[in-house]
Design a protein around this motif. Structure first.
Motif, PDB file in Angstrom:
ATOM      1  N   LEU A 166       9.906  -8.597  -3.436  1.00 12.32           N
ATOM      2  CA  LEU A 166      10.767  -7.435  -3.203  1.00 12.32           C
ATOM      3  C   LEU A 166      12.233  -7.794  -3.461  1.00 12.32           C
ATOM      4  N   TYR A 207       6.103  -0.544   0.201  1.00 12.80           N
ATOM      5  CA  TYR A 207       5.926  -1.739  -0.636  1.00 12.80           C
ATOM      6  C   TYR A 207       5.250  -2.846   0.169  1.00 12.80           C
ATOM      7  N   VAL A 260       5.033   3.411  -4.883  1.00  4.33           N
ATOM      8  CA  VAL A 260       4.933   2.225  -5.735  1.00  4.33           C
ATOM      9  C   VAL A 260       4.264   2.583  -7.057  1.00  4.33           C
TER      10      VAL A 260
END
Length: 456
Positions: free
Chosen positions: A386, A423, A341
């Protein structure tokens, strides 16, 4: 470059896998001079080219199978063939040396160590497309390379390889070296042309393509440094020699830039189709005590791959079949200490900063990608982010004026594909689960100093 002497996993000596052509004498004293270049058969390819008919020369380069080394892999000879002949207009050759892709570092070392290979290739290409003026558009920040390139051009003029009646062939050629001002967007060929003309570097609408209306609205070939620098060896040693390396659809040699968490980063010149496993075997592998987590085959604008792709052939077809692009062969390798990330956030910030702002999908999309990525990295994101991230990337991909938008979307798509769980950990754990002090990737000054034991 020090190569491991061990036998690789296929039972082949690592040295046998390499094909030093462009880099064969980089380590010699004053490798950049005309004298050194001529000692290694420099400008012999030009003599053979000038003895050929220009159309036959284009066909010869086309038959060799040389593909552009700037990222897209378009056949070089075919690009030359697109230039209309007998149109009464000036023809131009523009060499794209605006190397700014994160992770890409092959053209600048090539120009620094062996600039005459490019100059010889330029003269050959200009003879083929009937051009009397060529340009090198160089990334302006690399001042030592600019100085060395200017000196190489001066040597070439003095020796009669540039100027009027080159080697008695009747070919006249002027070569201009232009330093850009540091805009990544000017690596896109039409934005580069606008910049050369003195305008703001922004991509043009196509058609018309540069081969029809390029620099100053005249037929223009835009080629990468490595593409043009590879031509002299093909003329000197033959197209069959060139096709004996690499694969059927991706023949020849090329420069692979190995960087990141590896024991021996550097340039490795090898036939197309070598694998990352083989390159790591001969370079000492990942840094001691660590394993490969993810890597890019062609810089940050190509979809990332993982350790399960170590044996993917590094040619255009092999990497494409694996779901990525060979691009500029910038093999950035990251180990298990790297937060995906965090890495994707830094890349996305780069693309948002370098977007020229001409088209809405890229201008607005990259801005919002950065906002979402920063929130996710800091643990302020939600699960719904997301899908939102994926949706915004989809609205950029293929819908932007140029490939910068596609490059910004690629790390988003591929990281969500392979590391969605990571994530989610940032969201559920309200922060990054990785210790930045254990990684060397994009550590800030305070972290980097602390990691080295220096008072921050």
């Amino acid at each position: 470059m020090t190569l491991a002497a061990e036998i690789d996993h296929n039972g082949t000596s690592p040295e046998k896998l390499l094909a030093p052509v462009l880099s064969t004498f980089w380590d010699q004293p004053e490798s950049w001079t005309l004298e050194t270049y001529r000692r290694h058969e420099g400008y012999e390819g030009l003599r053979k080219a000038l003895a050929m008919d220009p159309d036959d020369l284009i066909a010869y380069v086309k038959d060799s199978g040389l593909r552009g080394r700037g990222g897209a892999g378009f056949p070089t000879g075919m690009k030359w063939q697109f230039i209309p002949q007998g149109d009464g207009k000036p023809h131009y050759l523009v060499v794209n040396a605006d190397e700014s892709e994160p992770g890409t570092c092959k053209d600048i070392p090539l120009l620094f160590a062996n600039p005459h290979s490019l100059i010889e290739g330029i003269v050959i290409a200009c003879y083929a497309i009937r051009s009397s003026h060529a340009f090198i558009y160089l990334r302006g920040e690399v001042v030592p390379v600019l100085r060395r390139l200017h000196e190489a051009v001066r040597e070439a003029y003095e020796a009669g390889y540039l100027g009027t009646n080159i080697l008695g062939s009747g070919l006249d050629l002027e070569l201009t070296v232009h330093a850009g001002a540091g805009a990544y967007i000017c690596g896109e060929e039409t934005a580069l042309l606008d910049s050369l003309e003195g305008r703001r570097g922004q991509p043009r609408l196509r058609p018309p393509f540069p081969a029809v209306a390029g620099l100053y609205a005249c037929p223009t070939v835009v080629n990468n440094v490595e593409s043009i620098a590879s031509v002299p060896a093909i003329l000197n040693k033959g197209k069959d020699w060139f096709k004996s390396m690499g694969s059927e659809k991706s023949p020849g040699f090329t420069l692979y830039s190995l960087s990141g968490h590896v024991a021996s980063p550097g340039q490795y010149e090898a036939p197309l189709g070598i694998t990352l496993r083989q390159l790591l075997d001969m370079s000492g592998g990942m840094r001691p005590g660590h394993r490969l987590k993810f890597w890019t085959p062609g810089g940050s604008s190509t979809p990332m791959l993982t350790d399960e792709h170590l044996d993917v052939p590094l040619d255009y077809e092999g990497v494409g079949a694996a779901g990525s692009m060979l691009g500029t062969k910038a093999l950035q390798c990251f180990d298990e200490t790297t937060c995906v990330v965090r890495a994707v956030t830094r890349w996305t910030e780069f693309y948002a900063h370098e977007s020229c702002g001409k088209c809405t999908p890229c201008r607005e999309g990259t801005y919002w990608l950065v906002q979402l990525m920063r929130d996710l990295e800091a643990g302020r994101g939600e699960m719904s982010d997301l899908d939102k991230l994926n949706d915004i990337a989809d609205n950029i991909n293929g819908k932007s004026f140029c490939a910068l938008g596609d490059g910004a979307a690629a790390p988003i798509f591929s990281s969500l594909k392979y590391f969605r769980e990571e994530y989610e950990q940032h969201i559920t754990g309200k922060g990054c689960p990785f210790d930045p002090a254990k990684s060397t990737a994009w550590a800030d000054d305070k972290t980097a100093h602390a990691h080295r034991g220096v008072n921050a």
